[in-house]
Design an enzyme around this catalytic site. Structure first.
Site, mmCIF file in Angstrom:
data_model
loop_
_atom_site.group_PDB
_atom_site.id
_atom_site.type_symbol
_atom_site.label_atom_id
_atom_site.label_comp_id
_atom_site.label_asym_id
_atom_site.label_seq_id
_atom_site.Cartn_x
_atom_site.Cartn_y
_atom_site.Cartn_z
ATOM 1 N N PRO A 97 -4.911 7.178 9.796
ATOM 2 C CA PRO A 97 -3.961 8.106 8.962
ATOM 3 C C PRO A 97 -2.607 7.990 9.295
ATOM 4 O O PRO A 97 -1.837 8.420 8.722
ATOM 5 C CB PRO A 97 -4.602 9.337 9.956
ATOM 6 C CG PRO A 97 -5.277 8.987 10.872
ATOM 7 C CD PRO A 97 -5.753 7.526 10.583
ATOM 8 N N GLU A 124 -10.639 8.052 18.736
ATOM 9 C CA GLU A 124 -9.378 8.326 18.627
ATOM 10 C C GLU A 124 -8.562 7.096 17.773
ATOM 11 O O GLU A 124 -7.312 7.301 17.493
ATOM 12 C CB GLU A 124 -8.517 8.344 20.115
ATOM 13 C CG GLU A 124 -8.793 9.453 20.849
ATOM 14 C CD GLU A 124 -8.297 10.855 20.010
ATOM 15 O OE1 GLU A 124 -7.198 10.763 19.266
ATOM 16 O OE2 GLU A 124 -8.983 11.764 19.855
ATOM 17 N N ARG A 162 -12.947 -0.997 -9.804
ATOM 18 C CA ARG A 162 -12.473 -0.520 -11.135
ATOM 19 C C ARG A 162 -11.465 -1.403 -11.880
ATOM 20 O O ARG A 162 -11.387 -1.627 -13.068
ATOM 21 C CB ARG A 162 -11.791 0.830 -11.187
ATOM 22 C CG ARG A 162 -12.748 1.980 -10.793
ATOM 23 C CD ARG A 162 -11.886 3.077 -10.866
ATOM 24 N NE ARG A 162 -11.413 3.505 -11.824
ATOM 25 C CZ ARG A 162 -11.630 4.072 -13.008
ATOM 26 N NH1 ARG A 162 -13.182 4.499 -13.088
ATOM 27 N NH2 ARG A 162 -10.992 4.171 -14.078
ATOM 28 N N ASP A 177 -5.731 5.905 -17.302
ATOM 29 C CA ASP A 177 -5.987 6.433 -16.193
ATOM 30 C C ASP A 177 -4.651 7.101 -15.336
ATOM 31 O O ASP A 177 -3.601 6.535 -15.494
ATOM 32 C CB ASP A 177 -6.571 5.748 -14.967
ATOM 33 C CG ASP A 177 -8.066 5.382 -14.987
ATOM 34 O OD1 ASP A 177 -8.591 6.243 -15.663
ATOM 35 O OD2 ASP A 177 -8.533 4.607 -14.377
HETATM 36 N N1 SAM Z 1 -5.928 9.480 16.518
HETATM 37 C C1 SAM Z 1 -5.892 9.119 15.223
HETATM 38 C C2 SAM Z 1 -4.418 9.286 14.670
HETATM 39 O O1 SAM Z 1 -4.178 10.564 15.104
HETATM 40 O O2 SAM Z 1 -3.781 8.699 13.996
HETATM 41 C C3 SAM Z 1 -7.372 9.574 14.397
HETATM 42 C C4 SAM Z 1 -8.197 8.787 14.551
HETATM 43 S S1 SAM Z 1 -9.534 9.259 13.406
HETATM 44 C C5 SAM Z 1 -10.373 10.663 14.187
HETATM 45 C C6 SAM Z 1 -10.710 8.371 13.684
HETATM 46 C C7 SAM Z 1 -10.750 7.016 12.528
HETATM 47 O O3 SAM Z 1 -10.781 7.597 11.036
HETATM 48 C C8 SAM Z 1 -9.359 6.341 12.349
HETATM 49 O O4 SAM Z 1 -9.182 5.306 13.338
HETATM 50 C C9 SAM Z 1 -9.362 5.608 10.902
HETATM 51 O O5 SAM Z 1 -9.914 4.401 10.854
HETATM 52 C C10 SAM Z 1 -10.128 6.650 10.386
HETATM 53 N N2 SAM Z 1 -9.344 7.560 9.649
HETATM 54 C C11 SAM Z 1 -9.187 8.970 9.490
HETATM 55 N N3 SAM Z 1 -8.476 9.748 8.700
HETATM 56 C C12 SAM Z 1 -7.935 8.520 7.963
HETATM 57 C C13 SAM Z 1 -7.287 8.447 6.874
HETATM 58 N N4 SAM Z 1 -6.415 9.589 6.443
HETATM 59 N N5 SAM Z 1 -6.988 7.493 6.095
HETATM 60 C C14 SAM Z 1 -7.698 5.995 6.710
HETATM 61 N N6 SAM Z 1 -8.455 6.224 7.582
HETATM 62 C C15 SAM Z 1 -8.465 7.328 8.427
#
Ligand code: SAM
Length: 256
Positions: A97, A124, A162, A177
């Protein structure tokens, strides 16, 4: 197009890739999706892939199994080479994220590479040294937090697949699209021509090609202005588009 996905939960992908467009693309040999279980690359006897973080907090994925997995799939030389130079041969994408927001333009960029590898985080997140050693792109699919990178990886597989030539029977659908040309797509209608008192707009029923195209363009402009005005800054707009947008803004000024 080849996708390699590193995950602790390969079973999550089974249903998504077993049906519809991705399945057809795999069956036709246009796409291959290879799932790699990160746990298989843990070297201790219990196959541990996460540990407590230095400084405290929730569990973090260990760097060694992930780095070994990436090197095994792509070859250590390629991985080192693309970290040492700016020349990326196979994007190594960390889903997080905290990454850059995934867009249609990125989907095109990844399709052009012909091969991408994605790392799905859990807990995490991932030890930062994975970034330093193997990752070329950090990508987020939106401003929210999921429990793992598996669904983001599915999103990218779907969006890129796609775009692979021949995957969509109707190329026109892809060209029009939402986001393909910097605008949201116009609304669609099919039969019946009237449903619960709602009629399909007369111009669409008329079959007058030029008028249909103009109406669709105006609907796309109207939607984009209402829902995503930020996109208009980068869209390619003709003088007629600009006049139409000005008339819409005039309408809204009058109703204020
Ligand atoms: N502690 C991290 C942070 O705040 O950035 C969040 C970890 S999340 C609970 C666990 C995993 O989910 C991440 O390492 C990532 O691979 C994936 N993930 C969660 N949200 C995501 C998003 N919006 N885009 C891409 N990957 C995501």
């Amino acid at each position: 197009m080849r996708f390699d996905i590193l995950t602790l939960f390969p079973g999550l992908f089974a249903g998504v890739f077993a049906e519809s467009i991705v399945r057809r693309a795999i069956d036709a040999g246009q796409v291959s999706v290879n799932l790699h279980n990160i746990r298989d690359y843990a070297t201790d006897k219990h196959h541990v892939t996460d540990d407590t973080p230095y400084g405290g907090g929730g569990m973090v994925m260990k760097p060694d199994p992930i780095v070994y997995a990436v090197e095994d799939v792509l070859g250590a030389d390629l991985v080192r080479r693309q970290k040492e130079t700016v020349n990326v041969e196979v994007p190594v994408i960390l889903l997080t994220p905290a990454g850059r927001l995934f867009t249609q333009a990125m989907a095109h960029e990844f399709e052009h590479y012909g091969h991408i590898l994605m790392i799905c985080g859990r807990y995490e997140g991932i030890d930062e040294r994975v970034n330093e050693l193997v990752v070329t792109h950090e990508i987020s699919i939106g401003d929210y937090v999921l429990s793992g990178g598996e669904i983001p990886a599915m999103v990218i597989v779907e969006a890129v697949t796609r775009l692979v030539p021949g995957v969509l029977g109707d190329m026109r659908a892809m060209v029009e699209d939402s986001h393909a040309h910097g605008l949201l797509e116009y609304p669609h209608y099919t039969r019946p021509a009237e449903f619960r008192g709602l009629r399909v707009p007369d111009i669409l029923v008329s079959g007058h090609h030029a008028q249909v195209e103009r109406r669709r363009r105006e609907q796309a402009l109207r939607r984009t202005l209402e829902r995503r005005p930020d996109m208009l800054e980068n869209a390619q707009l003709s003088p007629a588009d600009l006049r139409f947008l000005a008339s819409l803004k005039g309408e809204s000024d009058q109703s204020d």
